[in-house]
Scaffold this motif. Structure first.
Motif, mmCIF file in Angstrom:
data_model
loop_
_atom_site.group_PDB
_atom_site.id
_atom_site.type_symbol
_atom_site.label_atom_id
_atom_site.label_comp_id
_atom_site.label_asym_id
_atom_site.label_seq_id
_atom_site.Cartn_x
_atom_site.Cartn_y
_atom_site.Cartn_z
ATOM 1 N N HIS A 84 0.836 -1.198 0.000
ATOM 2 C CA HIS A 84 0.000 0.000 0.000
ATOM 3 C C HIS A 84 0.872 1.250 0.000
ATOM 4 C CE1 HIS A 84 -3.956 -2.005 1.529
ATOM 5 N NE2 HIS A 84 -3.457 -2.582 0.459
ATOM 6 N N GLN A 89 -2.743 4.233 -1.409
ATOM 7 C CA GLN A 89 -3.516 4.846 -0.323
ATOM 8 C C GLN A 89 -4.375 5.996 -0.826
ATOM 9 O OE1 GLN A 89 -1.625 5.482 3.572
ATOM 10 N NE2 GLN A 89 0.182 4.410 2.795
ATOM 11 N N ARG A 90 -3.866 6.736 -1.802
ATOM 12 C CA ARG A 90 -4.670 7.823 -2.370
ATOM 13 C C ARG A 90 -5.915 7.272 -3.046
ATOM 14 N NH1 ARG A 90 -1.584 11.419 -6.619
ATOM 15 N NH2 ARG A 90 -1.778 9.463 -7.796
ATOM 16 N N ARG A 93 -8.337 6.224 -0.325
ATOM 17 C CA ARG A 93 -9.003 7.392 0.265
ATOM 18 C C ARG A 93 -10.135 7.879 -0.632
ATOM 19 N NH1 ARG A 93 -3.871 8.000 2.518
ATOM 20 N NH2 ARG A 93 -3.954 8.600 4.738
ATOM 21 N N MET A 96 -13.033 5.549 -0.241
ATOM 22 C CA MET A 96 -13.759 5.757 1.012
ATOM 23 C C MET A 96 -14.619 7.010 0.944
ATOM 24 S SD MET A 96 -14.275 4.330 3.874
ATOM 25 C CE MET A 96 -15.175 4.748 5.360
ATOM 26 N N ILE A 97 -14.106 8.055 0.304
ATOM 27 C CA ILE A 97 -14.887 9.284 0.156
ATOM 28 C C ILE A 97 -16.149 9.018 -0.674
ATOM 29 C CG2 ILE A 97 -14.901 11.580 -0.913
ATOM 30 C CD1 ILE A 97 -11.941 11.815 -0.121
ATOM 31 N N HIS A 161 -6.887 9.934 16.871
ATOM 32 C CA HIS A 161 -6.271 10.207 15.570
ATOM 33 C C HIS A 161 -5.032 11.079 15.720
ATOM 34 C CE1 HIS A 161 -6.785 11.743 11.169
ATOM 35 N NE2 HIS A 161 -5.858 10.798 11.274
ATOM 36 N N PHE A 246 -4.162 3.949 7.302
ATOM 37 C CA PHE A 246 -5.370 4.318 6.574
ATOM 38 C C PHE A 246 -6.597 3.561 7.072
ATOM 39 C CE2 PHE A 246 -8.405 3.396 3.166
ATOM 40 C CZ PHE A 246 -8.896 4.674 2.992
ATOM 41 N N GLU A 249 -7.824 5.449 9.873
ATOM 42 C CA GLU A 249 -8.303 6.758 9.423
ATOM 43 C C GLU A 249 -9.667 6.645 8.738
ATOM 44 O OE1 GLU A 249 -6.577 10.610 6.921
ATOM 45 O OE2 GLU A 249 -5.492 8.699 6.935
ATOM 46 N N SER A 250 -9.861 5.614 7.945
ATOM 47 C CA SER A 250 -11.156 5.433 7.277
ATOM 48 C C SER A 250 -12.255 5.150 8.290
ATOM 49 C CB SER A 250 -11.066 4.294 6.256
ATOM 50 O OG SER A 250 -10.778 3.065 6.899
ATOM 51 N N TRP A 253 -13.200 8.508 9.714
ATOM 52 C CA TRP A 253 -14.074 9.246 8.785
ATOM 53 C C TRP A 253 -15.505 8.732 8.887
ATOM 54 C CZ3 TRP A 253 -10.949 9.296 3.526
ATOM 55 C CH2 TRP A 253 -9.798 10.057 3.699
#
Length: 286
Positions: A84, A89-90, A93, A96-97, A161, A246, A249-250, A253
Protein backbone atom coordinates in the motif's frame (compact mmCIF):
# COMPACT_ATOMS: atom_id res chain seq x y z
CA UNK A 1 13.91 -11.26 -28.89
CA UNK A 2 15.46 -10.61 -25.49
CA UNK A 3 14.41 -6.95 -25.67
CA UNK A 4 10.82 -7.97 -26.42
CA UNK A 5 10.90 -10.41 -23.53
CA UNK A 6 12.15 -7.77 -21.13
CA UNK A 7 9.49 -5.37 -22.36
CA UNK A 8 6.70 -7.72 -21.36
CA UNK A 9 8.32 -9.09 -18.22
CA UNK A 10 5.64 -8.46 -15.57
CA UNK A 11 8.15 -8.41 -12.75
CA UNK A 12 10.06 -5.71 -14.59
CA UNK A 13 6.87 -3.73 -15.19
CA UNK A 14 5.83 -4.05 -11.54
CA UNK A 15 8.94 -2.14 -10.44
CA UNK A 16 8.21 0.85 -12.67
CA UNK A 17 5.04 2.04 -10.91
CA UNK A 18 3.59 2.32 -7.43
CA UNK A 19 0.29 0.57 -8.10
CA UNK A 20 -0.50 -2.73 -6.40
CA UNK A 21 -1.25 -5.55 -8.83
CA UNK A 22 -3.08 -8.03 -6.64
CA UNK A 23 -2.54 -11.77 -6.92
CA UNK A 24 -5.34 -14.05 -8.20
CA UNK A 25 -7.80 -14.71 -5.36
CA UNK A 26 -10.82 -17.00 -4.90
CA UNK A 27 -12.49 -14.64 -2.41
CA UNK A 28 -14.55 -12.52 -4.89
CA UNK A 29 -16.10 -15.69 -6.37
CA UNK A 30 -16.84 -17.13 -2.92
CA UNK A 31 -18.27 -13.79 -1.75
CA UNK A 32 -20.63 -13.70 -4.73
CA UNK A 33 -21.71 -17.29 -4.11
CA UNK A 34 -22.31 -16.56 -0.42
CA UNK A 35 -24.39 -13.47 -1.26
CA UNK A 36 -26.46 -15.50 -3.73
CA UNK A 37 -27.10 -18.20 -1.11
CA UNK A 38 -27.92 -15.56 1.52
CA UNK A 39 -30.50 -13.70 -0.58
CA UNK A 40 -32.03 -16.79 -2.18
CA UNK A 41 -32.28 -18.58 1.16
CA UNK A 42 -33.93 -15.54 2.72
CA UNK A 43 -36.56 -15.36 -0.03
CA UNK A 44 -37.25 -19.11 0.21
CA UNK A 45 -37.55 -18.89 4.01
CA UNK A 46 -40.03 -16.00 3.81
CA UNK A 47 -42.13 -18.11 1.45
CA UNK A 48 -41.95 -21.01 3.93
CA UNK A 49 -40.14 -23.31 1.50
CA UNK A 50 -38.15 -26.29 2.77
CA UNK A 51 -34.40 -25.68 2.91
CA UNK A 52 -34.66 -21.89 2.80
CA UNK A 53 -33.44 -21.32 6.35
CA UNK A 54 -30.49 -23.68 5.91
CA UNK A 55 -29.45 -21.98 2.67
CA UNK A 56 -29.78 -18.58 4.36
CA UNK A 57 -27.54 -19.59 7.30
CA UNK A 58 -24.93 -21.25 5.08
CA UNK A 59 -24.75 -18.15 2.91
CA UNK A 60 -24.36 -15.94 5.96
CA UNK A 61 -21.55 -18.10 7.35
CA UNK A 62 -19.78 -18.13 3.98
CA UNK A 63 -19.95 -14.33 3.80
CA UNK A 64 -18.45 -14.02 7.29
CA UNK A 65 -15.68 -16.45 6.35
CA UNK A 66 -14.83 -14.55 3.17
CA UNK A 67 -14.83 -11.25 5.07
CA UNK A 68 -12.29 -12.65 7.53
CA UNK A 69 -9.88 -14.24 5.03
CA UNK A 70 -10.13 -11.40 2.48
CA UNK A 71 -9.40 -8.68 5.04
CA UNK A 72 -6.66 -10.89 6.50
CA UNK A 73 -4.98 -10.86 3.09
CA UNK A 74 -5.36 -7.08 2.84
CA UNK A 75 -3.79 -6.60 6.28
CA UNK A 76 -0.86 -8.80 5.22
CA UNK A 77 -0.43 -6.88 1.95
CA UNK A 78 -0.57 -3.51 3.71
CA UNK A 79 1.41 -4.26 6.87
CA UNK A 80 3.96 -6.95 6.09
CA UNK A 81 4.38 -6.83 2.31
CA UNK A 82 4.11 -3.00 2.14
CA UNK A 83 2.11 -2.96 -1.09
CA UNK A 84 0.00 0.00 0.00
CA UNK A 85 2.16 2.80 -1.36
CA UNK A 86 1.21 6.46 -1.38
CA UNK A 87 -0.52 6.05 -4.74
CA UNK A 88 -2.49 3.02 -3.50
CA UNK A 89 -3.52 4.85 -0.32
CA UNK A 90 -4.67 7.82 -2.37
CA UNK A 91 -6.93 5.53 -4.36
CA UNK A 92 -8.25 3.95 -1.16
CA UNK A 93 -9.00 7.39 0.26
CA UNK A 94 -10.92 8.34 -2.86
CA UNK A 95 -12.87 5.09 -2.63
CA UNK A 96 -13.76 5.76 1.01
CA UNK A 97 -14.89 9.28 0.16
CA UNK A 98 -17.15 7.96 -2.60
CA UNK A 99 -18.53 5.33 -0.22
CA UNK A 100 -19.41 8.01 2.35
CA UNK A 101 -21.06 10.08 -0.40
CA UNK A 102 -23.21 7.05 -1.28
CA UNK A 103 -24.14 6.75 2.41
CA UNK A 104 -25.16 10.42 2.42
CA UNK A 105 -27.51 9.70 -0.49
CA UNK A 106 -28.84 6.67 1.38
CA UNK A 107 -29.89 8.73 4.40
CA UNK A 108 -31.05 11.57 2.15
CA UNK A 109 -33.82 9.25 0.93
CA UNK A 110 -35.13 8.79 4.49
CA UNK A 111 -35.04 12.52 5.20
CA UNK A 112 -36.86 13.14 1.91
CA UNK A 113 -39.64 10.76 2.94
CA UNK A 114 -39.82 12.37 6.38
CA UNK A 115 -40.09 15.96 5.12
CA UNK A 116 -42.43 14.98 2.29
CA UNK A 117 -44.86 13.61 4.86
CA UNK A 118 -44.34 16.19 7.62
CA UNK A 119 -44.34 19.46 5.68
CA UNK A 120 -47.62 18.64 3.92
CA UNK A 121 -49.46 16.06 6.05
CA UNK A 122 -52.37 14.53 4.21
CA UNK A 123 -55.88 13.99 5.55
CA UNK A 124 -55.21 10.25 5.99
CA UNK A 125 -53.09 11.05 9.05
CA UNK A 126 -55.32 13.82 10.32
CA UNK A 127 -53.66 16.67 8.38
CA UNK A 128 -51.17 17.13 11.22
CA UNK A 129 -47.63 16.18 12.11
CA UNK A 130 -46.98 14.26 14.24
CA UNK A 131 -50.25 12.38 13.58
CA UNK A 132 -52.77 12.77 16.40
CA UNK A 133 -52.72 9.04 17.14
CA UNK A 134 -48.94 9.04 17.77
CA UNK A 135 -47.58 9.60 21.27
CA UNK A 136 -44.05 10.84 20.60
CA UNK A 137 -41.03 10.35 22.84
CA UNK A 138 -39.59 13.07 25.04
CA UNK A 139 -36.78 14.75 23.10
CA UNK A 140 -34.87 15.73 26.23
CA UNK A 141 -34.44 12.28 27.76
CA UNK A 142 -32.66 9.44 25.93
CA UNK A 143 -32.32 11.27 22.57
CA UNK A 144 -30.54 14.25 24.14
CA UNK A 145 -28.38 11.94 26.28
CA UNK A 146 -27.37 9.95 23.21
CA UNK A 147 -26.48 13.19 21.44
CA UNK A 148 -23.97 14.09 24.15
CA UNK A 149 -22.62 10.52 24.14
CA UNK A 150 -22.08 10.40 20.38
CA UNK A 151 -20.54 13.88 20.21
CA UNK A 152 -18.20 12.89 23.06
CA UNK A 153 -17.18 9.78 21.13
CA UNK A 154 -16.37 12.00 18.14
CA UNK A 155 -14.06 14.02 20.38
CA UNK A 156 -12.31 10.94 21.79
CA UNK A 157 -11.79 9.38 18.35
CA UNK A 158 -10.26 12.68 17.17
CA UNK A 159 -7.97 12.49 20.20
CA UNK A 160 -6.95 8.99 19.11
CA UNK A 161 -6.27 10.21 15.57
CA UNK A 162 -4.00 13.02 16.71
CA UNK A 163 -2.27 10.68 19.14
CA UNK A 164 -1.35 8.14 16.47
CA UNK A 165 -0.04 10.93 14.23
CA UNK A 166 2.21 12.01 17.12
CA UNK A 167 3.26 8.36 17.56
CA UNK A 168 1.72 8.27 21.06
CA UNK A 169 0.50 4.69 21.13
CA UNK A 170 -0.60 4.75 24.79
CA UNK A 171 -2.82 7.79 24.27
CA UNK A 172 -4.23 6.25 21.08
CA UNK A 173 -5.24 3.09 22.94
CA UNK A 174 -6.78 5.02 25.85
CA UNK A 175 -8.76 7.30 23.52
CA UNK A 176 -10.00 4.35 21.48
CA UNK A 177 -11.14 2.55 24.64
CA UNK A 178 -13.15 5.62 25.62
CA UNK A 179 -14.64 5.74 22.11
CA UNK A 180 -15.63 2.07 22.14
CA UNK A 181 -17.20 2.45 25.58
CA UNK A 182 -19.25 5.47 24.44
CA UNK A 183 -20.30 3.63 21.27
CA UNK A 184 -21.53 0.65 23.29
CA UNK A 185 -23.34 3.01 25.68
CA UNK A 186 -25.07 4.76 22.78
CA UNK A 187 -26.21 1.41 21.36
CA UNK A 188 -27.53 0.34 24.77
CA UNK A 189 -29.60 3.51 25.19
CA UNK A 190 -30.88 3.22 21.62
CA UNK A 191 -32.13 -0.28 22.36
CA UNK A 192 -33.67 0.92 25.62
CA UNK A 193 -35.47 3.65 23.70
CA UNK A 194 -36.89 1.15 21.23
CA UNK A 195 -38.11 -1.12 24.02
CA UNK A 196 -39.91 1.75 25.78
CA UNK A 197 -41.21 3.49 22.64
CA UNK A 198 -45.01 4.09 22.65
CA UNK A 199 -45.27 3.31 18.92
CA UNK A 200 -43.74 0.85 16.46
CA UNK A 201 -42.73 0.69 12.81
CA UNK A 202 -46.22 -0.34 11.68
CA UNK A 203 -47.83 2.84 13.08
CA UNK A 204 -48.22 4.67 9.80
CA UNK A 205 -45.76 6.93 8.05
CA UNK A 206 -44.42 8.41 11.30
CA UNK A 207 -43.38 5.02 12.67
CA UNK A 208 -41.93 3.97 9.31
CA UNK A 209 -39.82 7.11 8.92
CA UNK A 210 -38.69 7.08 12.55
CA UNK A 211 -37.58 3.46 12.75
CA UNK A 212 -36.07 3.29 9.27
CA UNK A 213 -33.94 6.40 9.81
CA UNK A 214 -32.89 5.78 13.42
CA UNK A 215 -32.63 2.02 12.92
CA UNK A 216 -30.26 2.28 9.98
CA UNK A 217 -28.27 4.88 11.89
CA UNK A 218 -28.01 2.43 14.77
CA UNK A 219 -26.80 -0.23 12.33
CA UNK A 220 -24.14 2.18 11.07
CA UNK A 221 -23.07 2.81 14.67
CA UNK A 222 -22.70 -0.95 15.10
CA UNK A 223 -20.60 -1.25 11.92
CA UNK A 224 -18.47 1.73 12.95
CA UNK A 225 -17.93 0.21 16.38
CA UNK A 226 -16.65 -3.00 14.78
CA UNK A 227 -14.32 -1.00 12.51
CA UNK A 228 -12.90 0.92 15.47
CA UNK A 229 -12.54 -2.32 17.49
CA UNK A 230 -10.56 -3.92 14.65
CA UNK A 231 -8.42 -0.77 14.42
CA UNK A 232 -7.82 -0.99 18.17
CA UNK A 233 -6.60 -4.59 17.87
CA UNK A 234 -4.33 -3.69 14.95
CA UNK A 235 -2.83 -0.77 16.85
CA UNK A 236 -2.11 -3.03 19.84
CA UNK A 237 -0.41 -5.48 17.43
CA UNK A 238 1.69 -2.63 15.95
CA UNK A 239 0.09 -2.84 12.50
CA UNK A 240 -0.19 0.95 12.29
CA UNK A 241 2.36 3.74 12.32
CA UNK A 242 2.09 7.51 12.44
CA UNK A 243 2.31 7.64 8.63
CA UNK A 244 0.66 4.34 7.68
CA UNK A 245 -2.76 3.91 9.29
CA UNK A 246 -5.37 4.32 6.57
CA UNK A 247 -7.58 1.53 7.96
CA UNK A 248 -7.88 3.44 11.22
CA UNK A 249 -8.30 6.76 9.42
CA UNK A 250 -11.16 5.43 7.28
CA UNK A 251 -12.92 4.15 10.41
CA UNK A 252 -12.56 7.64 11.90
CA UNK A 253 -14.07 9.25 8.79
CA UNK A 254 -16.96 6.81 8.97
CA UNK A 255 -17.50 7.56 12.66
CA UNK A 256 -17.62 11.31 12.05
CA UNK A 257 -20.17 10.69 9.31
CA UNK A 258 -22.28 8.77 11.85
CA UNK A 259 -22.01 11.74 14.24
CA UNK A 260 -23.20 14.23 11.62
CA UNK A 261 -26.14 12.05 10.57
CA UNK A 262 -27.22 11.77 14.21
CA UNK A 263 -27.25 15.58 14.57
CA UNK A 264 -29.63 15.81 11.61
CA UNK A 265 -31.76 13.02 13.07
CA UNK A 266 -31.94 14.67 16.49
CA UNK A 267 -32.78 18.14 15.18
CA UNK A 268 -35.28 17.10 12.53
CA UNK A 269 -36.93 13.91 13.76
CA UNK A 270 -36.57 14.02 17.54
CA UNK A 271 -36.93 17.78 18.11
CA UNK A 272 -38.72 19.44 15.17
CA UNK A 273 -40.75 16.34 14.34
CA UNK A 274 -41.99 16.06 17.93
CA UNK A 275 -43.35 19.60 18.23
CA UNK A 276 -47.03 20.12 18.91
CA UNK A 277 -49.14 18.95 15.95
CA UNK A 278 -50.21 21.75 13.68
CA UNK A 279 -53.37 21.68 11.60
CA UNK A 280 -53.26 22.31 7.89
CA UNK A 281 -55.92 24.76 6.66
CA UNK A 282 -58.65 23.08 4.67
CA UNK A 283 -58.03 25.47 1.75
CA UNK A 284 -54.51 24.09 1.34
CA UNK A 285 -55.89 20.63 0.78
CA UNK A 286 -58.06 21.70 -2.15
Amino acid sequence: MSTLKNKFDFKYLNTTHQFHLVDPSPWPLLASWGAFMFVTGGVLYMHKMIGGWGLFINGFILILFVMFVWWRDIVREATYEEHHTFVVQRGLRLGMILFIVSEVMFFFAFFWAFFHSSLAPVYNIGSSWPPHAILTMNTYTIPLTNTFILLSSGATVTWAHHAIILNAKRHTIIALLYTLFLAALFTYFQGLEYVSAPFNISDGIYGSCFYMATGFHGFHVFVGTIALAVSFIRIVLNHSTNTHHFGFESAIWYWHFVDVVWLFLFINIYWWGNLEPYNVPASSLM
